[in-house]
Design a protein around this motif. Structure first.
Motif, PDB file in Angstrom:
ATOM      1  N   ALA A 145      10.089  -1.166  -6.369  1.00 29.53           N
ATOM      2  CA  ALA A 145       9.683  -2.794  -6.580  1.00 29.53           C
ATOM      3  C   ALA A 145       9.760  -3.498  -5.171  1.00 29.53           C
ATOM      4  O   ALA A 145       8.841  -4.168  -4.841  1.00 29.53           O
ATOM      5  N   GLN A 146      10.814  -3.179  -4.461  1.00 28.67           N
ATOM      6  CA  GLN A 146      10.769  -3.923  -3.118  1.00 28.67           C
ATOM      7  C   GLN A 146       9.503  -3.674  -2.168  1.00 28.67           C
ATOM      8  O   GLN A 146       9.251  -4.067  -1.214  1.00 28.67           O
ATOM      9  N   LYS A 147       8.825  -2.428  -2.536  1.00 29.54           N
ATOM     10  CA  LYS A 147       7.724  -2.076  -1.433  1.00 29.54           C
ATOM     11  C   LYS A 147       6.534  -2.077  -2.090  1.00 29.54           C
ATOM     12  O   LYS A 147       5.468  -2.083  -1.582  1.00 29.54           O
ATOM     13  N   THR A 148       6.465  -2.965  -3.368  1.00 29.85           N
ATOM     14  CA  THR A 148       5.363  -3.264  -3.987  1.00 29.85           C
ATOM     15  C   THR A 148       5.087  -4.645  -4.516  1.00 29.85           C
ATOM     16  O   THR A 148       3.874  -5.072  -4.377  1.00 29.85           O
ATOM     17  N   ALA A 149       6.113  -5.126  -5.058  1.00 32.12           N
ATOM     18  CA  ALA A 149       6.223  -6.403  -5.574  1.00 32.12           C
ATOM     19  C   ALA A 149       6.933  -7.479  -5.063  1.00 32.12           C
ATOM     20  O   ALA A 149       7.123  -8.905  -5.502  1.00 32.12           O
ATOM     21  N   ALA A 150       7.436  -7.256  -4.060  1.00 27.60           N
ATOM     22  CA  ALA A 150       8.633  -8.207  -3.447  1.00 27.60           C
ATOM     23  C   ALA A 150       7.973  -9.396  -2.937  1.00 27.60           C
ATOM     24  O   ALA A 150       6.689  -9.338  -2.257  1.00 27.60           O
ATOM     25  N   PRO A 151       8.196 -10.639  -3.313  1.00 26.99           N
ATOM     26  CA  PRO A 151       7.621 -11.856  -2.607  1.00 26.99           C
ATOM     27  C   PRO A 151       7.462 -12.263  -1.176  1.00 26.99           C
ATOM     28  O   PRO A 151       6.516 -12.590  -0.736  1.00 26.99           O
ATOM     29  N   TRP A 152       8.213 -11.271  -0.589  1.00 27.28           N
ATOM     30  CA  TRP A 152       8.322 -11.464   1.005  1.00 27.28           C
ATOM     31  C   TRP A 152       7.058 -10.409   1.533  1.00 27.28           C
ATOM     32  O   TRP A 152       6.766 -10.574   2.941  1.00 27.28           O
ATOM     33  N   LEU A 186      13.687   8.438   0.788  1.00 31.31           N
ATOM     34  CA  LEU A 186      12.731   9.130   1.645  1.00 31.31           C
ATOM     35  C   LEU A 186      11.365   8.978   0.954  1.00 31.31           C
ATOM     36  O   LEU A 186      10.343   8.718   1.849  1.00 31.31           O
ATOM     37  N   PHE A 187      11.258   9.301  -0.342  1.00 34.89           N
ATOM     38  CA  PHE A 187       9.972   9.127  -1.109  1.00 34.89           C
ATOM     39  C   PHE A 187       9.476   7.890  -1.281  1.00 34.89           C
ATOM     40  O   PHE A 187       8.321   7.603  -1.336  1.00 34.89           O
ATOM     41  N   VAL A 188      10.468   7.069  -1.595  1.00 35.92           N
ATOM     42  CA  VAL A 188      10.046   5.503  -1.605  1.00 35.92           C
ATOM     43  C   VAL A 188       9.245   5.142  -0.505  1.00 35.92           C
ATOM     44  O   VAL A 188       8.227   4.461  -0.573  1.00 35.92           O
ATOM     45  N   GLN A 189       9.825   5.491   0.658  1.00 36.52           N
ATOM     46  CA  GLN A 189       9.119   5.061   1.966  1.00 36.52           C
ATOM     47  C   GLN A 189       7.895   5.733   2.247  1.00 36.52           C
ATOM     48  O   GLN A 189       7.100   5.370   2.706  1.00 36.52           O
ATOM     49  N   MET A 190       7.960   7.209   2.072  1.00 35.94           N
ATOM     50  CA  MET A 190       6.802   8.216   2.473  1.00 35.94           C
ATOM     51  C   MET A 190       5.508   7.748   1.660  1.00 35.94           C
ATOM     52  O   MET A 190       4.492   7.968   2.290  1.00 35.94           O
ATOM     53  N   PHE A 191       5.785   7.267   0.479  1.00 35.06           N
ATOM     54  CA  PHE A 191       4.315   6.758  -0.208  1.00 35.06           C
ATOM     55  C   PHE A 191       4.220   5.405  -0.381  1.00 35.06           C
ATOM     56  O   PHE A 191       3.405   5.096  -0.993  1.00 35.06           O
ATOM     57  N   VAL A 196       4.996   2.240  11.443  1.00 36.83           N
ATOM     58  CA  VAL A 196       5.168   3.601  11.215  1.00 36.83           C
ATOM     59  C   VAL A 196       4.359   3.810   9.806  1.00 36.83           C
ATOM     60  O   VAL A 196       4.647   3.492   8.922  1.00 36.83           O
ATOM     61  N   GLU A 197       3.423   4.609   9.966  1.00 43.10           N
ATOM     62  CA  GLU A 197       2.438   5.229   9.068  1.00 43.10           C
ATOM     63  C   GLU A 197       3.374   5.867   7.999  1.00 43.10           C
ATOM     64  O   GLU A 197       4.026   6.868   8.329  1.00 43.10           O
ATOM     65  N   PRO A 198       3.090   5.906   6.588  1.00 45.35           N
ATOM     66  CA  PRO A 198       3.483   6.849   5.500  1.00 45.35           C
ATOM     67  C   PRO A 198       2.903   7.932   5.509  1.00 45.35           C
ATOM     68  O   PRO A 198       1.924   8.267   6.133  1.00 45.35           O
ATOM     69  N   LEU A 199       3.522   8.794   4.836  1.00 46.95           N
ATOM     70  CA  LEU A 199       2.873  10.422   4.563  1.00 46.95           C
ATOM     71  C   LEU A 199       1.424   9.997   3.895  1.00 46.95           C
ATOM     72  O   LEU A 199       0.334  10.423   4.241  1.00 46.95           O
ATOM     73  N   TYR A 200       1.419   9.050   2.844  1.00 48.01           N
ATOM     74  CA  TYR A 200       0.412   8.862   1.974  1.00 48.01           C
ATOM     75  C   TYR A 200       0.624   7.635   1.340  1.00 48.01           C
ATOM     76  O   TYR A 200       1.615   7.554   0.643  1.00 48.01           O
ATOM     77  N   TYR A 201      -0.110   6.832   1.512  1.00 48.46           N
ATOM     78  CA  TYR A 201      -0.015   5.469   0.552  1.00 48.46           C
ATOM     79  C   TYR A 201      -0.577   5.445  -0.908  1.00 48.46           C
ATOM     80  O   TYR A 201      -1.711   5.537  -0.992  1.00 48.46           O
ATOM     81  N   ILE A 202       0.306   5.600  -1.701  1.00 49.05           N
ATOM     82  CA  ILE A 202      -0.053   5.386  -3.038  1.00 49.05           C
ATOM     83  C   ILE A 202      -0.155   3.969  -3.680  1.00 49.05           C
ATOM     84  O   ILE A 202       1.127   3.471  -3.692  1.00 49.05           O
ATOM     85  N   LYS A 203      -1.189   3.600  -3.925  1.00 51.59           N
ATOM     86  CA  LYS A 203      -1.154   2.223  -4.439  1.00 51.59           C
ATOM     87  C   LYS A 203      -1.104   1.873  -5.851  1.00 51.59           C
ATOM     88  O   LYS A 203      -0.792   0.863  -6.284  1.00 51.59           O
ATOM     89  N   ASN A 204      -1.481   3.025  -6.548  1.00 48.58           N
ATOM     90  CA  ASN A 204      -1.179   2.667  -7.993  1.00 48.58           C
ATOM     91  C   ASN A 204       0.426   3.061  -8.474  1.00 48.58           C
ATOM     92  O   ASN A 204       1.085   3.847  -8.184  1.00 48.58           O
TER      93      ASN A 204
END
Length: 717
Positions: free
Chosen positions: A69-76, A316-321, A330-338
């Motif tokens: 959630a902190q990588k997708t929906a956090a207000p900041w 690791l995987f939270v950040q990686m995608f 720093v770019e992720p391995l692959y950005y999953i938007k869904n």
């Protein structure tokens, strides 16, 4: 707890159905396969191993959803990265951690009371697996990307709990004292975390471990009470959780706009308090649910068996995608938007990896214990050999420092006479309210340069002498020792801009400098220079800054890091306290000799051997002392109360900027040159010069420094 969800539904036009569906599915997960108790019937094994394993698995999922959630929906987050669906979990991760800690405390006490040999091999059973898991997962992060983080704060928290539990209950017979030892240990840990500004999550729920211990001790009485007031307690626990979470979040938001340290400290305490209370309410709610349901979710039970590795590796995987890998640059391995796919991929990979890591961890632990048991003779031999080696090394080290101490005393023979002679030959004094402010004054010329020290310089009149002598071929140069530094007396007033500026001005009058001089501030003195120009604008011809503190740069850093001004200042203060301790350590005889071999190179230019003895004594007298602490402690007040964002109209400013600082700000998306330009009312009167290795170039290559200063003064004509 539900306020984030309600706010999203009510206020956000981009509300996603997933924002409701995911929390509902999450809580339903706890009840899959469960069997409800009959009316007026209670689950007597509500906190047995099977039940608590399922609860721990449930909490493990909750924690990973919080991080997602902190990588997708956090207000900041920047609006381009906000994808709704996990909004409910943004600010409630600590509730699941608190429940983990409660169960840990409960389980430890129960195991201890049911097994008189419980503390046999305690460290190999409790501590060793945690350390192995931590080291292995840290290695995995490092191998993927060396600058990774591992969400490891929980490891330190649980190790503190386990360690103080061991010493409190193994060696103490009176349980009141045992509980007190654990509480004191947790208070010490929390105090250290607070002092180091590690973030509230490091300690806001660690008290639940003690709550778990207390609950286990008085479980029989508490259980009887719960059965009598089940429904009211369930309602109260939910209300406490919601209110505690709401106000914890509320103060977390408003604290970012606070400029006062005292108010910041109060709000920080309230955040911790409300979240601690909320975690108690949530843990109670989980207990009450467990009392009425026999939980049987095998998936959650399985996750519990690998929960430590699951927690450590999921980041690791939270950040990686995610949209970035920890750092925005720093770019992720692959950005999953869904969001749903993001959840599935991270949970699946975390589970598989945790299972593998758990297997590796167990094998490593078994191997270590095998070596300990089967190779006892060899281990004892190595241990004895190491002891002898350490004794020999200790003797050598003590002898070496004894030699250095004697050398230190010999090198300082005649220091008092050398200092007196140096002062009489080179130093001039201004009398300010009965105290003497020292200065090194040299040269003649149409323009006067007034050097204003940086806050890490213990003796400017010595460290800048080499530069001043070179500039004296064309300028009159005044290098001031502020009160509490160099040859000056101790200050009697607080180190705030108003006092420092007044002292500088009175000193210049005493030295016969009556106008149209050029200020040359370094580092923190940039704050004082802005205040000085506001007070005495008619007397100042211009400013030549050397890597000075400026408000626009500070605000840019705050915006990038997400820290409040007080948080940033507190981080700096922690660093300053360590410097203060370092300053006391380097004064130890023997240590000072080693330190001076490094620092000497900054003073040796233009100084004789006798003068280097003077420099050495002044360095160790003033390095990172209480005056340094006081000056830096007041920086926050100075930067916000003593200056506006701009120099007044008609002020010429020439900024000398270090290339390293410029590059760091550019990585944050800012131009340091532009930020410095914002400090000038008239941009046409502002120039910048970027210099590589600024400290070495400006102070120890005076030929280059003179060219730069000549160029700066030319722009002021």
């Amino acid at each position: 707890m539900f306020n984030e969800l309600f706010n999203t539904i009510a206020l956000n036009e981009k509300f996603s159905l997933l924002t409701i569906i995911i929390p509902v599915l999450f809580f339903a997960l706890l009840f899959i396969g469960s069997k409800p108790c009959q009316k007026k019937e209670y689950n007597e094994g509500y906190l047995n191993k099977q039940q608590t394993d399922i609860i721990k698995g449930f909490c493990a999922i909750g924690i990973i959803l919080h991080h997602l959630a902190q990588k997708t929906a956090a207000p900041w987050l920047s609006s381009q990265y906000i994808i709704h669906g996990l909004d409910f979990f943004v600010n409630i991760g600590y509730l699941f951690v608190g429940t983990f800690l409660f169960i840990s405390g409960y389980g430890l006490y129960k195991s201890y009371k049911s097994n008189e040999h419980y503390f046999d091999n305690y460290f190999s059973r409790r501590i060793l697996p945690i350390i192995i898991a931590y080291l292995i997962t840290s290695l995995v992060y490092y191998l993927y990307y060396p600058k990774s983080s591992t969400y490891t704060w929980y490891v330190f928290a649980i190790l503190v709990c386990y360690t103080f539990f061991y010493f409190g209950f193994k060696y103490i017979k009176k349980e009141f004292i045992s509980f007190s030892i654990v509480i004191v240990g947790i208070v010490i840990y929390s105090t250290i975390c607070s002092f180091l500004i590690l973030g509230g999550w490091w300690y806001n729920t660690i008290g639940l471990f003690v709550i778990g211990l207390v609950y286990a001790k008085f479980e029989k009485n508490i259980f009887s009470f719960i059965k009598k007031a089940y429904i009211p307690l369930l309602i109260i626990s939910l209300i406490i959780t919601i209110i505690g979470n709401y106000y914890g979040r509320y103060y977390e938001i408003v604290i970012h706009n606070v400029k006062s340290e005292s108010i910041y400290d109060l709000y920080s305490f309230l955040i911790i308090l409300f979240r601690f209370v909320a975690a108690i309410g949530f843990s109670l709610a989980i207990i009450l649910v467990s009392l009425k349901y026999k939980l049987k979710n095998k998936v959650l039970a399985f996750l519990s068996s690998i929960s430590l590795e699951f927690y450590l590796i999921q980041g690791l995987f939270v950040q990686m995608f995610s949209y970035c890998y920890f750092d925005a640059n720093v770019e992720p391995l692959y950005y999953i938007k869904n969001v749903f796919l993001y959840m599935f991929v991270v949970i699946a990979l975390s589970t598989a990896s945790a299972y593998l890591l758990n297997y590796i961890d167990r094998k490593i632990r078994e191997f270590i214990l095998f070596l300990k048991e089967k190779r006892k003779y060899e281990i004892d031999f190595i241990t004895r050999s190491l002891k002898k080696l350490f004794i020999v090394m200790g003797i050598i080290l003590v002898s070496y420092f004894l030699f250095l101490s004697i050398k230190s005393f010999k090198e300082n023979v005649g220091a008092k006479e050398a200092i007196t002679e140096y002062k009489e030959k080179y130093i001039k004094y201004a009398d300010i309210d009965g105290r003497k402010m020292a200065a090194y004054i040299v040269g003649e010329g149409q323009d006067t340069l007034v050097f204003m020290r940086g806050n890490n310089d213990p003796c400017p009149s010595l460290s800048m002498r080499y530069l001043a002598d070179r500039l004296s071929q064309g300028y009159k140069v005044i290098v001031l020792d502020y009160f509490g530094t160099g040859f000056s007396d101790e200050p009697k007033t607080a180190r705030i801009s108003k006092n420092i500026v007044k002292e500088i001005h009175e000193a210049l009058i005493e030295f016969g400098v009556d106008g149209k001089y050029i200020l040359v501030p370094q580092y923190i003195s940039g704050i004082y220079a802005q205040e000085y120009v506001k007070e005495y604008q008619d007397e100042v011809k211009g400013i030549i800054t050397i890597e000075t503190e400026i408000l626009p740069e500070r605000e840019a850093i705050l915006k990038y890091t997400g820290l409040s001004s007080v948080e940033y200042h507190k981080h700096q203060q922690v660093d300053n306290y360590f410097k203060y301790i370092l300053g006391r350590l380097v004064n130890i005889k023997g240590v000072d000799t080693l330190v001076w071999t490094v620092e000497k190179k900054f003073y040796k230019h233009g100084l004789s051997e006798d003068e280097l003895i003077v420099a050495r004594n002044l360095f160790f007298d003033n390095i990172y002392d209480s005056i340094f602490l006081d000056e830096n402690k007041n920086e926050l007040e100075n930067i916000y109360q003593s200056l506006s964002a701009q120099y007044p109209r008609e002020t010429y400013v020439y900024d000398i900027i270090g290339n390293q600082d410029s590059m760091e700000l550019s990585l944050m998306g800012y131009s340091l040159e532009t930020l410095h330009a914002e400090t000038c009312f008239d941009r046409a009167k502002h120039k910048t010069k970027i210099v590589n290795d600024i400290y070495e170039t400006v102070f120890y290559d005076p030929g280059i420094a003179k060219v730069i200063i000549d160029e700066a003064i030319e722009t002021m004509k």
